[in-house]
Design a protein around this motif. Structure first.
Motif, PDB file in Angstrom:
ATOM      1  N   ASP A  64      49.318  56.372  73.572  1.00  0.00           N
ATOM      2  CA  ASP A  64      48.783  55.456  72.505  1.00  0.00           C
ATOM      3  C   ASP A  64      49.267  54.030  72.735  1.00  0.00           C
ATOM      4  OD1 ASP A  64      46.731  56.991  71.536  1.00  0.00           O
ATOM      5  OD2 ASP A  64      47.561  57.533  69.439  1.00  0.00           O
ATOM      6  N   MET A  65      50.712  53.966  72.771  1.00  0.00           N
ATOM      7  CA  MET A  65      51.497  52.904  73.039  1.00  0.00           C
ATOM      8  C   MET A  65      51.164  52.232  74.406  1.00  0.00           C
ATOM      9  SD  MET A  65      55.687  52.235  72.760  1.00  0.00           S
ATOM     10  CE  MET A  65      55.668  52.840  74.293  1.00  0.00           C
ATOM     11  N   LEU A  66      51.177  53.038  75.351  1.00  0.00           N
ATOM     12  CA  LEU A  66      50.974  52.517  76.608  1.00  0.00           C
ATOM     13  C   LEU A  66      49.579  51.998  76.916  1.00  0.00           C
ATOM     14  CD1 LEU A  66      52.982  55.122  78.885  1.00  0.00           C
ATOM     15  CD2 LEU A  66      53.691  52.608  78.219  1.00  0.00           C
ATOM     16  N   ARG A 124      45.553  53.290  84.921  1.00  0.00           N
ATOM     17  CA  ARG A 124      44.622  53.599  85.617  1.00  0.00           C
ATOM     18  C   ARG A 124      43.582  54.539  84.868  1.00  0.00           C
ATOM     19  NH1 ARG A 124      44.508  50.335  88.903  1.00  0.00           N
ATOM     20  NH2 ARG A 124      45.518  49.534  86.913  1.00  0.00           N
ATOM     21  N   LEU A 125      44.019  55.096  83.745  1.00  0.00           N
ATOM     22  CA  LEU A 125      43.029  55.879  82.787  1.00  0.00           C
ATOM     23  C   LEU A 125      42.360  54.788  81.632  1.00  0.00           C
ATOM     24  CD1 LEU A 125      41.867  58.378  81.679  1.00  0.00           C
ATOM     25  CD2 LEU A 125      43.876  58.271  80.112  1.00  0.00           C
ATOM     26  N   SER A 126      43.355  53.834  81.624  1.00  0.00           N
ATOM     27  CA  SER A 126      42.766  53.041  80.207  1.00  0.00           C
ATOM     28  C   SER A 126      43.197  51.822  80.220  1.00  0.00           C
ATOM     29  CB  SER A 126      42.926  53.817  78.674  1.00  0.00           C
ATOM     30  OG  SER A 126      42.497  52.750  77.931  1.00  0.00           O
ATOM     31  N   ARG A 127      42.292  50.598  79.842  1.00  0.00           N
ATOM     32  CA  ARG A 127      42.618  49.549  79.747  1.00  0.00           C
ATOM     33  C   ARG A 127      41.443  48.918  78.571  1.00  0.00           C
ATOM     34  NH1 ARG A 127      46.005  46.217  82.716  1.00  0.00           N
ATOM     35  NH2 ARG A 127      46.341  46.888  84.788  1.00  0.00           N
ATOM     36  N   LEU A 128      41.087  50.195  77.830  1.00  0.00           N
ATOM     37  CA  LEU A 128      39.998  50.023  77.104  1.00  0.00           C
ATOM     38  C   LEU A 128      40.294  49.332  75.648  1.00  0.00           C
ATOM     39  CD1 LEU A 128      38.761  53.828  77.272  1.00  0.00           C
ATOM     40  CD2 LEU A 128      37.657  51.842  78.177  1.00  0.00           C
ATOM     41  N   ASN A 129      39.317  48.921  74.831  1.00  0.00           N
ATOM     42  CA  ASN A 129      39.590  48.476  73.639  1.00  0.00           C
ATOM     43  C   ASN A 129      39.931  49.627  72.569  1.00  0.00           C
ATOM     44  OD1 ASN A 129      37.140  49.452  72.549  1.00  0.00           O
ATOM     45  ND2 ASN A 129      35.929  47.769  73.365  1.00  0.00           N
ATOM     46  N   ALA A 130      40.291  49.294  71.437  1.00  0.00           N
ATOM     47  CA  ALA A 130      40.674  50.371  70.458  1.00  0.00           C
ATOM     48  C   ALA A 130      39.789  51.431  70.132  1.00  0.00           C
ATOM     49  CB  ALA A 130      41.204  49.869  69.187  1.00  0.00           C
ATOM     50  N   LEU A 135      37.977  62.739  73.140  1.00  0.00           N
ATOM     51  CA  LEU A 135      37.218  63.664  74.263  1.00  0.00           C
ATOM     52  C   LEU A 135      38.245  64.595  75.115  1.00  0.00           C
ATOM     53  CD1 LEU A 135      34.871  64.834  75.577  1.00  0.00           C
ATOM     54  CD2 LEU A 135      34.920  62.861  77.248  1.00  0.00           C
ATOM     55  N   ILE A 136      39.216  63.783  75.359  1.00  0.00           N
ATOM     56  CA  ILE A 136      40.450  64.624  76.029  1.00  0.00           C
ATOM     57  C   ILE A 136      41.027  65.409  75.358  1.00  0.00           C
ATOM     58  CG2 ILE A 136      42.694  64.131  77.309  1.00  0.00           C
ATOM     59  CD1 ILE A 136      41.503  61.558  78.273  1.00  0.00           C
ATOM     60  N   ASP A 173      37.020  52.122  72.115  1.00  0.00           N
ATOM     61  CA  ASP A 173      36.400  53.061  73.343  1.00  0.00           C
ATOM     62  C   ASP A 173      37.789  53.873  73.770  1.00  0.00           C
ATOM     63  OD1 ASP A 173      34.037  51.947  73.442  1.00  0.00           O
ATOM     64  OD2 ASP A 173      34.404  50.510  75.042  1.00  0.00           O
ATOM     65  N   TRP A 174      38.826  53.547  73.349  1.00  0.00           N
ATOM     66  CA  TRP A 174      39.941  54.480  73.587  1.00  0.00           C
ATOM     67  C   TRP A 174      40.276  55.466  72.730  1.00  0.00           C
ATOM     68  CZ3 TRP A 174      43.321  56.691  76.508  1.00  0.00           C
ATOM     69  CH2 TRP A 174      44.510  57.292  76.036  1.00  0.00           C
ATOM     70  N   ASP A 175      39.730  55.357  71.535  1.00  0.00           N
ATOM     71  CA  ASP A 175      39.738  56.364  70.544  1.00  0.00           C
ATOM     72  C   ASP A 175      38.703  57.382  70.848  1.00  0.00           C
ATOM     73  OD1 ASP A 175      41.678  55.464  69.092  1.00  0.00           O
ATOM     74  OD2 ASP A 175      40.344  54.429  67.333  1.00  0.00           O
ATOM     75  N   LYS A 176      37.573  56.945  71.382  1.00  0.00           N
ATOM     76  CA  LYS A 176      36.411  57.929  71.904  1.00  0.00           C
ATOM     77  C   LYS A 176      37.211  58.632  73.185  1.00  0.00           C
ATOM     78  CE  LYS A 176      32.467  54.941  70.816  1.00  0.00           C
ATOM     79  NZ  LYS A 176      31.353  54.119  71.358  1.00  0.00           N
TER      80      LYS A 176
END
Length: 206
Positions: free
Chosen positions: A128-130, A73-79, A88-89, A81-84
């Motif tokens: 990160d794994m999920l 629900r939080l992320s299906r982002l590419n690597a 931030l979080i 965008d996920w790092d960004k």
């Protein structure tokens, strides 16, 4: 004092972003905590630009909790965008608690610094794994959909989706009149996903 902020998301192809609300309410009650705010949006998890998610983060203070049903629900982002988003979080000092990540549940109760740091390290790896698994599920699903379209076209069975503009106009009119999704569903016999798409069109026109 720290606060719990609940985030609910569904893509425009799915039924209802509010579907998991009761699960989060029950989880909060079972852990003797209260949800201070709800943030709900109908956007793809593969997009970094999600207004409600960033509104949530803007409203948090260090130590606050971002509560989810599932990490996807939080992320299906590419690597990248996920790092960004992850950065931030982390910079905000927000702790992520997700129903599908039991190790994160300790963030609602842990008090001493050592345990909090240990669980933070463990949860960081799990997170990160999920997130990577959620992205793989997204890309696999998109690939299967594309393959299915190619096969259907080859067999002469492919029918692209068409938008019923009259029905879309009726939905937009009811939304502007302040009618709820439930009322529109019953009145027009449409799904929540269809209403969400019309709502998106309406926002672009305003």
């Amino acid at each position: 004092m720290s606060y719990v902020h609940a985030y609910l998301r569904a893509s425009t192809e799915e039924q209802d972003a509010n579907r998991a609300r009761k699960s989060l309410e029950d989880f909060a009650a079972a852990n003797n905590t209260r949800i201070a705010g709800w943030y709900v949006e109908q956007e793809s998890g593969a997009k970094l630009a999600r207004p409600e998610l960033f509104r949530l983060l803007d409203n948090t203070q260090p130590g606050d909790v971002l509560l989810l049903e599932q990490i996807d629900r939080l992320s299906r982002l590419n690597a990248e965008d996920w790092d960004k988003l992850r950065g931030l979080i982390t910079a905000k000092g927000v702790r992520i608690v997700s129903l599908d990540m039991p190790t994160s549940h300790t963030f609602l109760t842990v008090a001493d610094e050592f345990t909090a740091r240990m669980m933070g390290a463990i949860n960081g790896m799990m997170l990160d794994m999920l997130a990577a698994i959620a992205r793989k599920d997204y890309t696999d699903r998109r690939r299967r959909q594309a393959e299915g379209i190619v096969k259907a076209k080859a067999a002469g069975r492919y029918k692209p989706r068409t938008v019923d503009l009259n029905k879309q106009g009726a939905i937009i009119s009811m939304l502007r009149d302040g009618k709820s999704y439930g009322t529109i569903e019953k009145a027009l016999g449409v799904s929540r996903a269809t209403i969400a798409k019309a709502s998106k069109v309406m926002r672009t026109e305003e």
